[in-house]
Write a protein that holds these residues in place. Sequence first.
Motif, PDB file in Angstrom:
ATOM      1  N   ILE A 279     -18.632   1.879  -2.589  1.00  0.00           N
ATOM      2  CA  ILE A 279     -17.435   1.036  -2.594  1.00  0.00           C
ATOM      3  C   ILE A 279     -16.374   1.722  -3.441  1.00  0.00           C
ATOM      4  O   ILE A 279     -16.610   2.012  -4.621  1.00  0.00           O
ATOM      5  N   ILE A 280     -15.236   1.995  -2.843  1.00  0.00           N
ATOM      6  CA  ILE A 280     -14.128   2.673  -3.518  1.00  0.00           C
ATOM      7  C   ILE A 280     -13.090   1.629  -3.906  1.00  0.00           C
ATOM      8  O   ILE A 280     -12.579   0.904  -3.045  1.00  0.00           O
ATOM      9  N   TYR A 281     -12.769   1.546  -5.187  1.00  0.00           N
ATOM     10  CA  TYR A 281     -11.767   0.610  -5.697  1.00  0.00           C
ATOM     11  C   TYR A 281     -10.477   1.390  -5.971  1.00  0.00           C
ATOM     12  O   TYR A 281     -10.486   2.376  -6.716  1.00  0.00           O
ATOM     13  N   THR A 282      -9.369   0.956  -5.378  1.00  0.00           N
ATOM     14  CA  THR A 282      -8.117   1.691  -5.504  1.00  0.00           C
ATOM     15  C   THR A 282      -7.140   0.986  -6.430  1.00  0.00           C
ATOM     16  O   THR A 282      -7.278  -0.207  -6.722  1.00  0.00           O
ATOM     17  N   ILE A 283      -6.128   1.725  -6.852  1.00  0.00           N
ATOM     18  CA  ILE A 283      -5.099   1.184  -7.732  1.00  0.00           C
ATOM     19  C   ILE A 283      -4.310   0.073  -7.045  1.00  0.00           C
ATOM     20  O   ILE A 283      -3.734  -0.808  -7.682  1.00  0.00           O
TER      21      ILE A 283
ATOM     22  N   ASP B   3       0.825  -1.206   0.000  1.00  0.00           N
ATOM     23  CA  ASP B   3       0.000   0.000   0.000  1.00  0.00           C
ATOM     24  C   ASP B   3       0.860   1.257   0.000  1.00  0.00           C
ATOM     25  O   ASP B   3       0.535   2.255   0.626  1.00  0.00           O
ATOM     26  N   THR B   4       1.978   1.191  -0.708  1.00  0.00           N
ATOM     27  CA  THR B   4       2.861   2.343  -0.843  1.00  0.00           C
ATOM     28  C   THR B   4       2.570   3.026  -2.170  1.00  0.00           C
ATOM     29  O   THR B   4       2.734   2.426  -3.225  1.00  0.00           O
ATOM     30  N   ASN B   5       2.150   4.270  -2.114  1.00  0.00           N
ATOM     31  CA  ASN B   5       1.774   4.966  -3.340  1.00  0.00           C
ATOM     32  C   ASN B   5       2.800   6.026  -3.729  1.00  0.00           C
ATOM     33  O   ASN B   5       2.484   6.974  -4.441  1.00  0.00           O
ATOM     34  N   GLY B   6       4.055   5.859  -3.274  1.00  0.00           N
ATOM     35  CA  GLY B   6       5.096   6.814  -3.608  1.00  0.00           C
ATOM     36  C   GLY B   6       5.403   6.843  -5.101  1.00  0.00           C
ATOM     37  O   GLY B   6       5.118   5.896  -5.829  1.00  0.00           O
ATOM     38  N   GLU B   7       5.987   7.935  -5.535  1.00  0.00           N
ATOM     39  CA  GLU B   7       6.394   8.078  -6.930  1.00  0.00           C
ATOM     40  C   GLU B   7       7.645   7.233  -7.179  1.00  0.00           C
ATOM     41  O   GLU B   7       8.597   7.271  -6.392  1.00  0.00           O
TER      42      GLU B   7
ATOM     43  N   ALA C 147       7.491  -1.533 -15.784  1.00  0.00           N
ATOM     44  CA  ALA C 147       7.638  -0.354 -14.934  1.00  0.00           C
ATOM     45  C   ALA C 147       6.351   0.456 -14.890  1.00  0.00           C
ATOM     46  O   ALA C 147       5.895   0.870 -13.814  1.00  0.00           O
ATOM     47  N   PHE C 148       5.747   0.666 -16.024  1.00  0.00           N
ATOM     48  CA  PHE C 148       4.548   1.486 -16.048  1.00  0.00           C
ATOM     49  C   PHE C 148       3.312   0.718 -15.574  1.00  0.00           C
ATOM     50  O   PHE C 148       2.292   1.326 -15.254  1.00  0.00           O
ATOM     51  N   GLN C 149       3.405  -0.596 -15.499  1.00  0.00           N
ATOM     52  CA  GLN C 149       2.315  -1.376 -14.901  1.00  0.00           C
ATOM     53  C   GLN C 149       2.222  -1.140 -13.397  1.00  0.00           C
ATOM     54  O   GLN C 149       1.187  -1.410 -12.797  1.00  0.00           O
ATOM     55  N   VAL C 150       3.309  -0.676 -12.787  1.00  0.00           N
ATOM     56  CA  VAL C 150       3.279  -0.342 -11.360  1.00  0.00           C
ATOM     57  C   VAL C 150       3.198   1.174 -11.170  1.00  0.00           C
ATOM     58  O   VAL C 150       3.562   1.701 -10.127  1.00  0.00           O
ATOM     59  N   ASP C 151       2.715   1.850 -12.221  1.00  0.00           N
ATOM     60  CA  ASP C 151       2.481   3.295 -12.163  1.00  0.00           C
ATOM     61  C   ASP C 151       3.769   4.064 -11.889  1.00  0.00           C
ATOM     62  O   ASP C 151       3.791   4.999 -11.090  1.00  0.00           O
ATOM     63  N   ALA C 152       4.854   3.674 -12.555  1.00  0.00           N
ATOM     64  CA  ALA C 152       6.107   4.413 -12.421  1.00  0.00           C
ATOM     65  C   ALA C 152       5.970   5.780 -13.074  1.00  0.00           C
ATOM     66  O   ALA C 152       5.314   5.933 -14.103  1.00  0.00           O
TER      67      ALA C 152
END
Length: 243
Positions: free
Chosen positions: A162-166, A79-83, A97-102
């Motif tokens: 219901i909130i669905y997160t990344i 649950d780390t949403n850092g850049e 890389a971009f699959q993990v929202d890099a």
Amino acid sequence: MIRIAICDDEDQEVQRAHDFLSKYIQAHPQYEYTIDSFSAPLELLSHVEDHGGFDIFLLDVYMAGMLGTEAARELRRLDTNGEIIFLTTSRDHAVEAFQVDAAQYLVKPYTESAIFKALDKVFHRLIVERRHLITLKTSEGMVRLFTRDVVFTETGRNNYQIIYTIQGDKIEVRMTATELFELLVPAKFFVRCGVSINVNLKYIRQITKDVIIFDSGEQLTFPYRAYQKLKAAFLSFQMSTDE
């Protein structure tokens, strides 16, 4: 305070990244920051699990024991949403890389201008998006959530939303879809889809006349009458975004 982590198993690369960061911060004295360095992905993951995440991660891809892209997946699981900025010798893992929202994928030897441009991007996102941190009351207590991590919301049982997160979480809050949309809409990339669904345009891959397909492959059925409005909002977003 902005917390930065460098993870690379080559000491000279850690020092190089550290030197570039220090030079960047000297040119931007408005930022307060800390830098922690790690020589192995497992060391970084252990630290995050024990002490919490960082705002920015500079990750090598090729490291002993675990690829940086694998470490990034674990960071997201925690649950780390850092850049995340990847620094590597090959383009082979750019898709992962971009699959993990890099935020960026730089190939070594990267230049000062390249790393500074990447840092401009992530610092801007951090400053802007910290203004879009919402606090929600759930049955399990209070939750703080960055709006950029919300993929979509839908109405569930007993008028719960219901909130669905990344990160793959599902968070239930007792409010109407309209009330939740009012909290999300300042982030500017959310759109109503019928009366019960709020959608983050950033994560949409494709829209058909009754189904939204997200980057994750997940599909969401929505009311046909909302198609034209959703399609127009999606096309407008695609033309206006630089990301």
